[in-house]
Write a protein that holds these residues in place. Structure first.
Motif, PDB file in Angstrom:
ATOM      1  N   ILE A 167       1.133 121.372 -18.213  1.00 51.51           N
ATOM      2  CA  ILE A 167       2.446 121.156 -17.575  1.00 51.51           C
ATOM      3  C   ILE A 167       2.860 119.692 -17.759  1.00 51.51           C
ATOM      4  O   ILE A 167       3.996 119.389 -18.134  1.00 51.51           O
ATOM      5  CB  ILE A 167       2.382 121.518 -16.072  1.00 51.51           C
ATOM      6  CG1 ILE A 167       2.042 122.994 -15.890  1.00 51.51           C
ATOM      7  CG2 ILE A 167       3.707 121.183 -15.375  1.00 51.51           C
ATOM      8  CD1 ILE A 167       1.727 123.386 -14.449  1.00 51.51           C
ATOM      9  N   ALA A 168       1.914 118.799 -17.499  1.00 48.45           N
ATOM     10  CA  ALA A 168       2.227 117.360 -17.555  1.00 48.45           C
ATOM     11  C   ALA A 168       2.610 116.905 -18.968  1.00 48.45           C
ATOM     12  O   ALA A 168       3.395 115.973 -19.132  1.00 48.45           O
ATOM     13  CB  ALA A 168       1.032 116.552 -17.050  1.00 48.45           C
ATOM     14  N   ALA A 169       2.069 117.578 -19.965  1.00 43.34           N
ATOM     15  CA  ALA A 169       2.247 117.095 -21.346  1.00 43.34           C
ATOM     16  C   ALA A 169       3.554 117.548 -21.989  1.00 43.34           C
ATOM     17  O   ALA A 169       3.880 117.084 -23.086  1.00 43.34           O
ATOM     18  CB  ALA A 169       1.061 117.565 -22.194  1.00 43.34           C
ATOM     19  N   GLU A 185       2.096 126.436 -23.924  1.00 43.43           N
ATOM     20  CA  GLU A 185       2.215 125.529 -25.080  1.00 43.43           C
ATOM     21  C   GLU A 185       3.080 126.137 -26.166  1.00 43.43           C
ATOM     22  O   GLU A 185       3.927 125.483 -26.761  1.00 43.43           O
ATOM     23  CB  GLU A 185       0.817 125.225 -25.646  1.00 43.43           C
ATOM     24  CG  GLU A 185       0.152 124.059 -24.971  1.00 43.43           C
ATOM     25  CD  GLU A 185      -1.336 123.981 -25.262  1.00 43.43           C
ATOM     26  OE1 GLU A 185      -1.815 124.577 -26.255  1.00 43.43           O
ATOM     27  OE2 GLU A 185      -2.026 123.314 -24.468  1.00 43.43           O
ATOM     28  N   LYS A 186       2.856 127.423 -26.433  1.00 42.24           N
ATOM     29  CA  LYS A 186       3.645 128.112 -27.471  1.00 42.24           C
ATOM     30  C   LYS A 186       5.111 128.202 -27.050  1.00 42.24           C
ATOM     31  O   LYS A 186       6.015 128.015 -27.860  1.00 42.24           O
ATOM     32  CB  LYS A 186       3.102 129.533 -27.683  1.00 42.24           C
ATOM     33  CG  LYS A 186       1.903 129.572 -28.583  1.00 42.24           C
ATOM     34  CD  LYS A 186       2.357 129.605 -30.032  1.00 42.24           C
ATOM     35  CE  LYS A 186       1.163 129.760 -30.962  1.00 42.24           C
ATOM     36  NZ  LYS A 186       1.421 129.261 -32.289  1.00 42.24           N
ATOM     37  N   LEU A 187       5.336 128.511 -25.782  1.00 44.24           N
ATOM     38  CA  LEU A 187       6.721 128.648 -25.308  1.00 44.24           C
ATOM     39  C   LEU A 187       7.442 127.302 -25.364  1.00 44.24           C
ATOM     40  O   LEU A 187       8.640 127.233 -25.660  1.00 44.24           O
ATOM     41  CB  LEU A 187       6.742 129.208 -23.877  1.00 44.24           C
ATOM     42  CG  LEU A 187       6.317 130.667 -23.728  1.00 44.24           C
ATOM     43  CD1 LEU A 187       6.184 131.034 -22.259  1.00 44.24           C
ATOM     44  CD2 LEU A 187       7.313 131.594 -24.403  1.00 44.24           C
ATOM     45  N   ALA A 188       6.693 126.238 -25.089  1.00 45.12           N
ATOM     46  CA  ALA A 188       7.308 124.905 -25.106  1.00 45.12           C
ATOM     47  C   ALA A 188       7.822 124.556 -26.497  1.00 45.12           C
ATOM     48  O   ALA A 188       8.713 123.720 -26.646  1.00 45.12           O
ATOM     49  CB  ALA A 188       6.293 123.864 -24.629  1.00 45.12           C
ATOM     50  N   ALA A 189       7.259 125.202 -27.522  1.00 44.92           N
ATOM     51  CA  ALA A 189       7.687 124.911 -28.899  1.00 44.92           C
ATOM     52  C   ALA A 189       8.853 125.792 -29.347  1.00 44.92           C
ATOM     53  O   ALA A 189       9.359 125.627 -30.458  1.00 44.92           O
ATOM     54  CB  ALA A 189       6.492 125.099 -29.842  1.00 44.92           C
ATOM     55  N   VAL A 190       9.282 126.729 -28.498  1.00 48.29           N
ATOM     56  CA  VAL A 190      10.398 127.618 -28.876  1.00 48.29           C
ATOM     57  C   VAL A 190      11.703 126.820 -28.812  1.00 48.29           C
ATOM     58  O   VAL A 190      12.013 126.200 -27.791  1.00 48.29           O
ATOM     59  CB  VAL A 190      10.464 128.854 -27.941  1.00 48.29           C
ATOM     60  CG1 VAL A 190      11.740 129.664 -28.213  1.00 48.29           C
ATOM     61  CG2 VAL A 190       9.227 129.732 -28.115  1.00 48.29           C
ATOM     62  N   ASP A 191      12.420 126.854 -29.903  1.00 46.77           N
ATOM     63  CA  ASP A 191      13.679 126.105 -30.009  1.00 46.77           C
ATOM     64  C   ASP A 191      14.687 126.529 -28.956  1.00 46.77           C
ATOM     65  O   ASP A 191      14.925 127.716 -28.803  1.00 46.77           O
ATOM     66  CB  ASP A 191      14.279 126.411 -31.401  1.00 46.77           C
ATOM     67  CG  ASP A 191      14.533 125.139 -32.150  1.00 46.77           C
ATOM     68  OD1 ASP A 191      14.053 124.097 -31.698  1.00 46.77           O
ATOM     69  OD2 ASP A 191      15.228 125.212 -33.180  1.00 46.77           O
ATOM     70  N   GLY A 192      15.248 125.574 -28.257  1.00 43.63           N
ATOM     71  CA  GLY A 192      16.347 125.899 -27.340  1.00 43.63           C
ATOM     72  C   GLY A 192      15.934 126.058 -25.886  1.00 43.63           C
ATOM     73  O   GLY A 192      16.778 126.041 -24.997  1.00 43.63           O
ATOM     74  N   LEU A 247      -2.812 131.284 -19.845  1.00 42.98           N
ATOM     75  CA  LEU A 247      -1.506 130.769 -19.421  1.00 42.98           C
ATOM     76  C   LEU A 247      -1.187 129.412 -20.060  1.00 42.98           C
ATOM     77  O   LEU A 247      -0.087 129.225 -20.593  1.00 42.98           O
ATOM     78  CB  LEU A 247      -1.414 130.715 -17.889  1.00 42.98           C
ATOM     79  CG  LEU A 247      -0.055 130.284 -17.341  1.00 42.98           C
ATOM     80  CD1 LEU A 247       1.063 131.222 -17.795  1.00 42.98           C
ATOM     81  CD2 LEU A 247      -0.073 130.202 -15.815  1.00 42.98           C
ATOM     82  N   PRO A 248      -2.132 128.436 -20.054  1.00 46.29           N
ATOM     83  CA  PRO A 248      -1.825 127.182 -20.750  1.00 46.29           C
ATOM     84  C   PRO A 248      -1.479 127.399 -22.228  1.00 46.29           C
ATOM     85  O   PRO A 248      -0.552 126.784 -22.752  1.00 46.29           O
ATOM     86  CB  PRO A 248      -3.114 126.360 -20.607  1.00 46.29           C
ATOM     87  CG  PRO A 248      -3.818 126.934 -19.439  1.00 46.29           C
ATOM     88  CD  PRO A 248      -3.412 128.366 -19.323  1.00 46.29           C
ATOM     89  N   LEU A 249      -2.215 128.298 -22.898  1.00 44.15           N
ATOM     90  CA  LEU A 249      -1.925 128.546 -24.322  1.00 44.15           C
ATOM     91  C   LEU A 249      -0.532 129.130 -24.496  1.00 44.15           C
ATOM     92  O   LEU A 249       0.215 128.751 -25.401  1.00 44.15           O
ATOM     93  CB  LEU A 249      -2.967 129.519 -24.912  1.00 44.15           C
ATOM     94  CG  LEU A 249      -4.376 128.967 -25.080  1.00 44.15           C
ATOM     95  CD1 LEU A 249      -5.350 130.085 -25.447  1.00 44.15           C
ATOM     96  CD2 LEU A 249      -4.390 127.885 -26.156  1.00 44.15           C
ATOM     97  N   LEU A 250      -0.189 130.044 -23.602  1.00 42.83           N
ATOM     98  CA  LEU A 250       1.132 130.668 -23.677  1.00 42.83           C
ATOM     99  C   LEU A 250       2.232 129.635 -23.419  1.00 42.83           C
ATOM    100  O   LEU A 250       3.240 129.579 -24.134  1.00 42.83           O
ATOM    101  CB  LEU A 250       1.217 131.803 -22.641  1.00 42.83           C
ATOM    102  CG  LEU A 250       2.490 132.629 -22.664  1.00 42.83           C
ATOM    103  CD1 LEU A 250       2.563 133.488 -23.916  1.00 42.83           C
ATOM    104  CD2 LEU A 250       2.562 133.540 -21.432  1.00 42.83           C
TER     105      LEU A 250
END
Ligand code: SF4
Length: 458
Positions: free
Chosen positions: A256-258, A227-234, A222-225
């Protein structure tokens, strides 16, 4: 199902009177959900008899639980579609023939816990009339046609299906099958498509999101997922619901905090706080352990919003055990909390327990716990007055045209309270200069109610 039907050429309508084919998608989690499902099927059967519809299809969890009874007792039903048979909706609706072979979307993965529990009968449906012996194994992927039923700026993504936990009050594992995760790349690809189409808020769901990836051999899935989602534009707000208490790791909290676009929000259904009740629920843990875990969440994620839910009136719950739960709620001070009365389910292991509580006792305990939370909520909401937040505007208020309404990152869609907006800088200007739904605005909280807030856009 709606995506598949649309792709096959069907035109959808929400009005049963207009439909040639009526599909009732059902729930079978607890007694009241089963009753609501049956009432809706009967209501739609009357439409078929008296109106235009030529076919009636019943889909979902009620089919897994009462497959034969539905067909036997409601002859107006033409076809049933279980939770593992979604592609057969096309044939069931008579839109086109669909393959009887296994769905191309099936992915066969499992966790050792699930395999072990399966060998000990956790997923057994032996007593269920007509239940097919194969457990559902369906999973959609990023190629599955999909139709959003949420507002265009917000979407749910199911990242996993099924559940391996042994909770003694719950039949979801028998209805939904063993836990299995969608492929990592498939979830990211779907999030990218959604973001490109204008979605700004993503809510990850599954029966247990915190086990995500364990069956795929991923550690910290879940953390890895996230992190990847946080980089999705928009994507502006990303959150997950339904965490399992002992699966909330430091790595997850730090992730979450980062990230600014991962909401500082944790939904962790605890179900109870008395260790003896939790043991009978086959969940483990207890109030002291949970308080330490909550303290860690608040330490790692500043201003974290916490949501939980409880079941009261579990078989044998004593006054003392219920008091332990009340004390815990007073101490934990959740931001959002739901309380459900225990519902006895045939097929769940708690069904065989003695000392069932009378319905009125369960209801009075439910009310008492909610009244404790109401006071906590009042205090918490009051402390927000004067503070500023980003607000996702949802449009005119459902309660009055004089107000707008929206949510902050503290509010998950549909389940938490709302923020009513009664003032904004262009209020006296033409309507086309008014704040637009689906857009984010900075707001200041000006009033607090028991659960809802009032704000002005600044
Ligand atoms: S974790 Fe949730 S879905 Fe799974 S058995 Fe427990 S209550 Fe049911």
């Amino acid at each position: 199902m709606m995506g598949m039907l649309t792709q096959a050429g069907a035109e959808l309508t929400p009005a049963a009177d207009d439909a040639d084919v009526i599909v009732v998608n059902t729930c079978s989690f607890i007694g009241s959900a089963q009753q609501e499902s049956v009432d809706t099927i009967l209501e739609m059967a009357r439409h078929k008899t008296a109106g235009k519809a030529k076919r009636l299809v019943v889909a979902g969890c009620l089919v897994e639980r009462f497959r034969d009874e539905i067909r036997k007792d409601i002859p107006e039903v033409d076809a049933v579609v279980g939770t593992g048979e979604l592609p057969t909706i096309l044939a069931a609706a008579g839109v086109s023939s669909s393959p009887t072979a296994p769905s191309p979307f099936n992915i066969l993965t499992s966790r050792p816990e699930g395999d072990h529990r399966r060998s000990h009968g956790r997923f057994s449906r032996d007593g269920w009339d007509g239940a097919v012996s194969d457990l559902p194994n369906y999973l959609y992927d990023d190629h599955t046609p999909r139709l959003l039923t949420t507002p265009s700026y917000s979407a749910y993504i199911k990242i996993a299906e099924g559940c391996d936990h042994p909770c003694s009050f719950c039949i979801i594992p028998q209805l939904r099958g063993q836990f299995r995760s969608r492929r990592f790349e498939s979830v990211i690809a779907e999030a990218e498509h959604l973001a490109q189409s204008g979605v700004r808020e993503i809510t990850l769901i599954g029966q247990d999101t915190t086990c995500y990836g364990e069956d795929l051999g991923l550690k910290d899935g879940l953390p890895l997922l996230l992190e990847k989602l946080a980089a999705v534009d928009g994507l502006r707000w990303i959150r997950f619901l339904y965490a399992y208490p002992n699966k909330i790791t430091r790595r997850l909290l730090e992730t979450i905090a980062a990230h600014e676009n991962i909401c500082s929000y944790i939904d962790v259904p605890l179900q109870h706080a008395s260790p003896s009740v939790l043991k009978r629920m086959k969940r483990g843990g207890g109030g002291d352990l949970f308080l330490r875990s909550i303290e860690k969440m608040r330490r790692v994620i500043l201003d974290v919003t916490l949501r939980t839910s409880f079941i009261v009136g579990f078989p044998g719950e004593t006054e003392k055990e219920f008091d332990e739960l009340c004390d815990f709620v007073r101490e934990a001070r959740f931001d959002w909390m739901g309380t459900f009365g225990y519902s006895d389910q045939e097929g769940a292991s708690a069904f065989g327990l003695d000392e069932k509580l009378p319905a009125q006792d369960i209801e009075s305990r439910r009310k008492k716990l909610m009244s404790i939370q109401k006071k906590i909520s009042q205090g918490k909401k009051k402390s927000l007055v004067g503070r500023e937040y980003d607000l996702l505007l949802m449009g005119p208020s459902e309660e009055t045209d004089l107000l707008l309404e929206g949510r902050t990152a503290m509010h998950a869609p549909e389940i938490d309270g709302k923020v009513f907006v009664n003032d904004y800088p262009s209020k006296d200007f033409p309507a086309d200069e008014a704040p637009q739904k689906g857009q984010f605005y900075r707001c200041r909280i000006t009033e607090a109610h028991d659960y809802d807030l009032v704000a002005e856009i600044i």
